[in-house]
Write an enzyme that holds these catalytic residues in place. Structure first.
Site, PDB file in Angstrom:
ATOM      1  N   ASN A   5      13.218  28.822  -3.090  1.00  0.00           N
ATOM      2  CA  ASN A   5      14.840  28.770  -3.500  1.00  0.00           C
ATOM      3  C   ASN A   5      14.821  26.814  -3.849  1.00  0.00           C
ATOM      4  O   ASN A   5      16.174  26.983  -2.513  1.00  0.00           O
ATOM      5  CB  ASN A   5      15.914  30.092  -3.937  1.00  0.00           C
ATOM      6  N   TRP A   6      14.325  26.681  -4.375  1.00  0.00           N
ATOM      7  CA  TRP A   6      14.724  24.349  -3.844  1.00  0.00           C
ATOM      8  C   TRP A   6      15.956  24.524  -4.702  1.00  0.00           C
ATOM      9  O   TRP A   6      16.579  22.721  -4.671  1.00  0.00           O
ATOM     10  CB  TRP A   6      13.615  24.161  -4.051  1.00  0.00           C
ATOM     11  N   LYS A   7      16.740  25.201  -5.310  1.00  0.00           N
ATOM     12  CA  LYS A   7      18.172  24.742  -6.293  1.00  0.00           C
ATOM     13  C   LYS A   7      18.197  23.266  -6.338  1.00  0.00           C
ATOM     14  O   LYS A   7      16.789  22.592  -6.768  1.00  0.00           O
ATOM     15  CB  LYS A   7      18.780  25.056  -4.908  1.00  0.00           C
ATOM     16  N   HIS A  92      21.778  34.938  -9.615  1.00  0.00           N
ATOM     17  CA  HIS A  92      21.607  34.096  -8.221  1.00  0.00           C
ATOM     18  C   HIS A  92      23.624  33.809  -8.293  1.00  0.00           C
ATOM     19  O   HIS A  92      24.296  33.219  -8.650  1.00  0.00           O
ATOM     20  CB  HIS A  92      21.353  32.478  -8.137  1.00  0.00           C
ATOM     21  N   GLU A  94      25.082  31.353  -6.641  1.00  0.00           N
ATOM     22  CA  GLU A  94      25.633  30.304  -7.165  1.00  0.00           C
ATOM     23  C   GLU A  94      25.887  30.030  -8.644  1.00  0.00           C
ATOM     24  O   GLU A  94      26.686  29.292  -9.119  1.00  0.00           O
ATOM     25  CB  GLU A  94      24.690  29.304  -6.769  1.00  0.00           C
ATOM     26  N   GLU A 160      21.478  39.340  -1.400  1.00  0.00           N
ATOM     27  CA  GLU A 160      21.995  37.652  -0.587  1.00  0.00           C
ATOM     28  C   GLU A 160      23.236  37.920  -0.670  1.00  0.00           C
ATOM     29  O   GLU A 160      24.012  37.506  -1.321  1.00  0.00           O
ATOM     30  CB  GLU A 160      21.263  36.742  -1.631  1.00  0.00           C
ATOM     31  N   GLY A 166      22.843  29.798   3.217  1.00  0.00           N
ATOM     32  CA  GLY A 166      23.822  28.056   3.769  1.00  0.00           C
ATOM     33  C   GLY A 166      24.584  27.990   4.462  1.00  0.00           C
ATOM     34  O   GLY A 166      24.913  27.155   4.806  1.00  0.00           O
ATOM     35  N   SER A 204      19.902  32.584   4.552  1.00  0.00           N
ATOM     36  CA  SER A 204      19.870  31.380   6.238  1.00  0.00           C
ATOM     37  C   SER A 204      18.463  32.494   6.900  1.00  0.00           C
ATOM     38  O   SER A 204      18.825  32.507   8.545  1.00  0.00           O
ATOM     39  CB  SER A 204      21.460  32.280   7.194  1.00  0.00           C
ATOM     40  N   GLY A 225      16.158  29.435   1.087  1.00  0.00           N
ATOM     41  CA  GLY A 225      17.125  28.363   0.298  1.00  0.00           C
ATOM     42  C   GLY A 225      16.308  27.525   1.143  1.00  0.00           C
ATOM     43  O   GLY A 225      15.294  26.107   1.144  1.00  0.00           O
ATOM     44  N   GLY A 226      17.568  26.553   2.119  1.00  0.00           N
ATOM     45  CA  GLY A 226      17.367  25.412   2.882  1.00  0.00           C
ATOM     46  C   GLY A 226      15.691  25.609   3.939  1.00  0.00           C
ATOM     47  O   GLY A 226      15.959  24.465   4.186  1.00  0.00           O
TER      48      GLY A 226
HETATM   49  P1  PGA Z   1      19.252  29.615   2.327  1.00  0.00           P
HETATM   50  O1  PGA Z   1      19.816  30.228   0.678  1.00  0.00           O
HETATM   51  O2  PGA Z   1      18.060  30.522   2.816  1.00  0.00           O
HETATM   52  O3  PGA Z   1      20.204  27.916   2.514  1.00  0.00           O
HETATM   53  O4  PGA Z   1      20.526  30.483   2.400  1.00  0.00           O
HETATM   54  C1  PGA Z   1      19.250  31.468   0.066  1.00  0.00           C
HETATM   55  C2  PGA Z   1      18.833  31.261  -1.692  1.00  0.00           C
HETATM   56  O5  PGA Z   1      20.688  30.770  -1.496  1.00  0.00           O
HETATM   57  O6  PGA Z   1      18.621  31.856  -1.975  1.00  0.00           O
END
Ligand code: PGA
Length: 245
Positions: A5-7, A92, A94, A160, A166, A204, A225-226
């Site tokens: 997930n590159w956001k 998600h 966010e 999640e 993050g 994470s 994500g990250g």
């Molecule tokens: P993260 O994000 O790996 O940076 O914690 C995961 C996500 O929000 O899908």
């Protein structure tokens, strides 16, 4: 199943470097579902590079809107099909927290997509809910959108915990396993198809801790994500999942 997930990150240059780094580290396997959700605007660029480099990686989007027409800023399901995307992330945290995504909206999006895309449906509790021992209650509430729904193989859940996204903090692998088992139970008893869904863990995940999560019985992969923003780190996680590290 592993999904990046590159956001709201990335550029044409980043994607170019990413593909090169990924290719240098990745040990190829066609045995499981590997996907990337870049920004909408980079979907085609990524698709071209994956294709050009012969990489068997699916691409998808981070959300869709409920309909097309007079909805400035939105991207519709038809547009996502037009770009030949394989999947969409839905719900998600966010989207829920920044853009006010509700259970009702999510339910509408699941109706709309039906079987036309693979779905990665995200759920997870906040730090406060976790602290107050409300995790299962919150997840149950988020899972209500699946009540009486006929689920098929295109449907996957991502657990999640919001406090793990993050932050570098995660539940223990055992805690994650227990929650995944709980999610599978709830969905099996509430969906009309009695489906035991695949459940990914997200929050994470990195190349150092991935193995500890993948070792757990009820963890069917990860949403990352990250650590997915670097092609080499992401490839290392994929190799670990693949049993080749
Ligand atoms: P993260 O994000 O790996 O940076 O914690 C995961 C996500 O929000 O899908």
């Amino acid at each position: 199943m592993i999904i990046a997930n590159w956001k709201c990150n990335g550029s044409k240059k980043m994607i170019h470097d990413w593909v090169k780094e990924f290719k240098d580290t990745y040990i190829s396997s066609n045995e499981f579902y590997l996907g990337i959700a870049p920004s909408y605007i980079h979907v085609e660029h990524l698709a071209d590079l994956l294709n050009f480099n012969d990489l068997d990686i699916k691409y998808g989007v981070q959300n869709i809107d409920l309909s097309n027409g007079a909805r400035t800023g939105a991207i519709s399901l038809d547009m996502v099909h037009d770009m030949e995307c394989s999947f969409s992330i839905i719900g998600h945290s966010e989207m829920r927290n920044i853009y006010g995504e509700t259970n009702e909206n999510i339910s509408g999006k699941l109706d709309l997509i039906d079987k036309s895309l693979d779905i990665i449906f995200c759920i997870g509790e906040s730090a406060e809910e976790n602290f107050n021992d409300k995790t299962k209650e919150v997840l149950k509430n988020q899972l209500m959108v699946l009540n009486d729904r006929y689920l098929t193989k295109n449907f996957t859940i991502a657990y999640e915990p919001v406090w793990a996204i993050g932050t570098g903090r995660t539940p223990t692998p055992e805690q994650i396993n227990e929650i995944h088992n709980f999610i599978k139970d709830v969905v099996q008893s509430s969906s009309s198809s009695n489906t035991v869904p695949k459940v990914l863990y997200g929050g994470s995940v990195n190349e150092n801790n991935a193995q500890s999560f993948f070792n757990e019985n009820f963890v069917d992969g990860a949403l990352i994500g990250g650590a997915s923003l670097n092609g080499s780190s992401f490839a290392k996680i994929v190799n670990v999942y693949n049993g080749i590290d």
